[in-house]
Design an enzyme around this catalytic site. Structure first.
Site, short mmCIF file in Angstrom:
data_model
loop_
_atom_site.label_atom_id
_atom_site.label_comp_id
_atom_site.label_asym_id
_atom_site.label_seq_id
_atom_site.Cartn_x
_atom_site.Cartn_y
_atom_site.Cartn_z
N ASP A 198 -0.93 -7.39 -6.32
CA ASP A 198 -2.18 -7.09 -5.00
C ASP A 198 -1.35 -8.04 -4.09
OD1 ASP A 198 -4.72 -7.44 -3.99
OD2 ASP A 198 -5.12 -6.51 -5.84
N SER B 216 -5.98 -0.78 14.04
CA SER B 216 -7.06 -0.14 14.14
C SER B 216 -7.31 0.45 14.85
CB SER B 216 -7.99 -0.12 12.87
OG SER B 216 -9.13 0.37 12.75
N TYR C 251 -14.80 -4.42 8.61
CA TYR C 251 -14.10 -3.55 8.99
C TYR C 251 -12.66 -4.29 10.38
CZ TYR C 251 -9.44 -0.60 8.85
OH TYR C 251 -8.47 0.66 9.19
N LEU D 104 0.53 -2.02 4.88
CA LEU D 104 -0.44 -0.57 5.38
C LEU D 104 -1.43 -1.51 4.07
CD1 LEU D 104 1.52 2.03 4.64
CD2 LEU D 104 0.87 1.41 6.91
N ALA D 105 -1.35 -2.09 3.35
CA ALA D 105 -2.50 -2.39 2.53
C ALA D 105 -3.53 -3.17 2.83
CB ALA D 105 -2.11 -3.42 0.93
N THR E 231 -9.83 -0.28 3.44
CA THR E 231 -10.95 0.29 4.80
C THR E 231 -12.21 1.15 4.31
OG1 THR E 231 -9.63 2.49 3.71
CG2 THR E 231 -8.05 1.14 4.97
N LYS F 80 -9.68 -6.64 10.82
CA LYS F 80 -8.74 -5.96 11.74
C LYS F 80 -7.67 -5.83 12.78
CE LYS F 80 -6.06 -2.53 9.65
NZ LYS F 80 -5.67 -2.49 8.33
N GLY G 224 0.68 -1.32 -0.30
CA GLY G 224 0.30 -0.01 0.36
C GLY G 224 1.07 1.24 -0.02
#
Length: 376
Positions: free
Chosen positions: A62, A128, A187, A82-83, A86, A191, A7
């Protein structure tokens, strides 16, 4: 040192890539240049991609493909992962996609690291605040509590604040790293899984791991096209197109906004500090700011006298309040956010005014959520 940033063409990743490059690191970026973030023709028009393309070893690929991982991991010392897909709202109906990227994509990285020769010594994974769900609150009698999600039937009547099962009004507290993990969105669940997979697998093979639980990261370079993340971008589009700002709930919901430069600083400290190894850290400012305050700040900075509409609408999966207890990252990594919200918003709005402001397709995204029963 050779660093892979997944990312790395994104909002945080592109700034991190340039900072590490300036510090003498050799940078490889793995990124799929998602149109939702970079636009329809990312290799031609994306300013984030163009800012790094000639400065790093760029691999268009990817994280859901093991062969892309193998190509990227080869000869790396550190991975900054980081990818991810979100956005809490979108995650509630694109469940397979969020799981495929965030969970399965991470599993492919770990499977390679566990089973194939590599030189990786450390992984920093972007977690997150969403994993805390509604976070920590104080009950007037019981003290610290970790309440479950608010009920839609209560919010439909305009009662948006957190209450205990016995109906007591709760007051929000800063959430520390030992707080209960109970995400309330897909989400957040992905995470949590991503973080736990990295921390568990790495400990079994002797790779140092660091998990950074980011609060709301904002700043220059964030996507102005994505209607599913970033109220700053959404509000900016509304203001600059002379539309009223649509504020959900009663506007008193709050978040902890941290500038992207501070977020990048936290990542670099995690790479360079051995004291970060095998630890999880909140990355935020510790300051609570309401959504209505953000709307008013932006209206003032853009010098636009548009209206602010408190719509009472709400999204299933959104939380009421969350702000970080940052004492751990302060003490262990000597990290302190340096950019105040006032300075950060000034920088952000000055940058936005230099961009080609496009429709973020907010209305289309809201209609989509309504059809899924996720916007009330």
């Amino acid at each position: 040192m050779k660093v892979l940033i997944t990312g790395g063409a994104g909002f945080i990743g592109s700034k991190l890539s340039l900072e590490l490059k300036n510090k003498g690191y050799e940078i490889t970026v793995l990124d799929n240049l998602s149109p939702q973030i970079h636009g329809e023709y990312p290799e031609i028009t994306s300013p984030l991609f163009k800012s790094i393309k000639d400065k790093v070893n760029f691999i268009k690929g990817d994280v859901i493909h093991a062969d892309d991982w193998r190509k990227a991991i080869d000869n790396q010392d550190v991975i900054i992962h980081l990818a991810a897909e979100t956005g809490t709202g979108q995650s509630m109906y694109r469940i397979e996609r969020y799981t495929e990227v965030n969970v399965s994509g991470t599993s492919k990285m770990l499977d390679i690291l566990v089973n194939e020769p590599n030189s990786v010594r450390k992984i920093v994974v972007a977690s997150s605040r969403a994993i805390y769900g509604e976070g920590k609150y104080r009950h007037p009698v019981l003290g610290e509590v970790f309440p479950n999600s608010r009920k839609a039937k209560d919010m439909e009547t305009g009662d948006f604040e957190m209450r205990s099962a016995d109906g007591e009004l709760l007051s929000s507290l800063p959430t520390d790293e030992d707080s209960k993990i109970h995400p309330v969105s897909i989400y957040g669940i992905t995470k949590q899984s991503q973080e736990q997979m990295v921390m568990t697998a790495c400990s079994s093979i002797g790779i140092a791991a660091v998990s950074l639980r980011f609060q709301n990261v904002y700043g220059e370079g964030q996507s102005l096209l994505n209607p599913y993340t970033g109220i700053l971008s959404i509000f900016s589009s509304q203001i600059l197109n002379d539309n009223d700002i649509n504020v959900f709930e009663d506007g008193k919901e709050s978040r902890d906004f941290i500038h992207v430069d501070d977020a990048v600083d936290a990542i670099i400290k995690s790479i360079e500090n051995e004291g970060a190894n095998d630890e999880v850290f909140n990355v935020g400012t510790g300051v609570q700011t309401t959504v209505i305050e953000i709307a008013e700040y932006l209206r003032k900075l853009y010098k636009k006298n548009v209206g602010i509409t408190i719509s009472g609408q709400f999204r299933i999966g959104d939380i009421r309040h969350n702000f970080a207890d940052i004492s751990k990252i302060q003490s262990k990594l000597n990290f302190e956010s340096k950019i105040s919200l006032e300075e950060g918003l000034s920088r952000f709005t000055n940058w936005v005014l230099q961009q080609d402001i496009q429709d973020v397709k907010l209305q289309e995204s809201l209609e989509e959520m309504k059809r899924k029963g996720l916007l009330k």
